[in-house]
Design a protein around this motif. Structure first.
Motif, PDB file in Angstrom:
ATOM      1  N   ASP A   8      46.563  41.073  89.190  1.00 12.13           N
ATOM      2  CA  ASP A   8      46.392  42.437  89.675  1.00 12.13           C
ATOM      3  C   ASP A   8      46.770  43.472  88.625  1.00 12.13           C
ATOM      4  O   ASP A   8      46.430  44.637  88.760  1.00 12.13           O
ATOM      5  CB  ASP A   8      47.248  42.671  90.922  1.00 12.13           C
ATOM      6  N   SER A  64      38.957  56.715  89.495  1.00 13.18           N
ATOM      7  CA  SER A  64      40.070  57.521  90.008  1.00 13.18           C
ATOM      8  C   SER A  64      39.569  58.908  90.365  1.00 13.18           C
ATOM      9  O   SER A  64      38.745  59.491  89.645  1.00 13.18           O
ATOM     10  CB  SER A  64      41.178  57.633  88.951  1.00 13.18           C
ATOM     11  N   GLU A  89      47.894  54.283  92.244  1.00 12.90           N
ATOM     12  CA  GLU A  89      47.082  53.574  93.239  1.00 12.90           C
ATOM     13  C   GLU A  89      46.456  54.516  94.257  1.00 12.90           C
ATOM     14  O   GLU A  89      45.321  54.316  94.699  1.00 12.90           O
ATOM     15  CB  GLU A  89      47.945  52.529  93.948  1.00 12.90           C
ATOM     16  N   THR A  95      36.807  50.142  92.719  1.00 17.58           N
ATOM     17  CA  THR A  95      36.993  49.180  91.634  1.00 17.58           C
ATOM     18  C   THR A  95      35.721  48.341  91.541  1.00 17.58           C
ATOM     19  O   THR A  95      35.312  47.725  92.526  1.00 17.58           O
ATOM     20  CB  THR A  95      38.209  48.278  91.887  1.00 17.58           C
TER      21      THR A  95
END
Length: 256
Positions: A8, A64, A89, A95
């Protein structure tokens, strides 16, 4: 991305803005089309795109909604200053597997960049530089716009459409007609963009069905067409190009 904590971890390699005034045109002719390629809404404030690798080395593009943060990082890098970039986050809205561009850098401690395994809703791949199509044509026009003087030196002053009143070729006239149409019926955001050039001039970038234009408001225009692979077609000043470029520039700045 992958489920384990190690995988991750996202290692940012580089970043770009995705806004109405500035976006990777490899993704589309205009801002809404580029957003659709990433399955995000074309918000006015835009996004930042982070290209990086997970802990296994797989390529990912992170979107983002904090365009200002990514813009600060890009500005620092352009000035040769270090800037440790990571998108909080809470700002990550998408993504996507892969990269839309060929990126030559990689995280030194990770395996070589590769596509993530398994099926993905969207999988981005860089266009084949040896092929020719809309993505390659737009990327070539971007390069012409960014390096105007270099490309301008490679064409003669006299162009397909000069000041003599000669009728331009059909494929050139089509581009002129469609570009003129933008001034009366504005296209989607980002279809026409404008950037500063020396001595108060502007570089105008425009795209349309099968064509791309990079032009200098005090000089000529250079065209690329899907039907003319890898050819750079000069369009001389003539009687109508100066007014057209001024109108496109004004429209682009007003909508940016």
């Amino acid at each position: 991305m992958a489920a384990t904590d190690d995988l991750d971890t996202f290692h940012v390699l580089t970043a770009l803005l995705l806004t109405p005034a500035q976006f990777p045109s490899v993704l589309g002719d205009d801002y809404p089309e580029a957003c659709a390629a990433l399955d995000v809404e074309p918000w006015t404030d835009g996004y930042g795109l982070l290209f990086g690798q997970d802990g296994a080395g797989a390529r990912w593009t992170v979107v983002s909604d904090d365009a200002a943060l990514i813009g600060c990082a890009i500005a620092a890098w352009d000035c040769g200053m270090p800037y440790e970039l990571s998108a909080p986050e809470r700002t990550v809205v998408q993504t996507v597997a892969g990269w839309p561009l060929s990126i030559t850098i990689a995280a030194p401690s990770l395996p070589a960049p590769h596509d993530p395994p398994g099926e993905q809703p969207i999988r981005l791949t860089a266009p084949d530089p040896k092929a020719w199509g809309p993505a390659q044509r737009r990327m070539a026009a971007d390069d012409v716009a960014k390096q105007w003087l270099k490309w301008r030196e490679q064409v003669t002053v006299h162009a397909s459409f000069d000041g003599t009143g000669a009728k331009p070729a059909a494929h050139i006239q089509r581009v002129l007609d469609e570009a003129h149409g933008y001034t009366s019926d504005p296209p989607p955001a980002g279809r026409v963009r404008s950037a500063p050039a020396p001595d108060g001039a502007r570089i105008v970038r425009a795209d349309g069905p099968g064509w791309s234009m990079a032009a200098h408001t005090e000089d000529i225009a250079l065209l690329l067409l899907d039907e003319k692979p890898h050819e750079l077609l000069p369009l001389g000043r003539g009687p109508e190009l100066p007014a057209l470029l001024r109108a496109l520039d004004q429209m682009a700045r007003a909508s940016a």
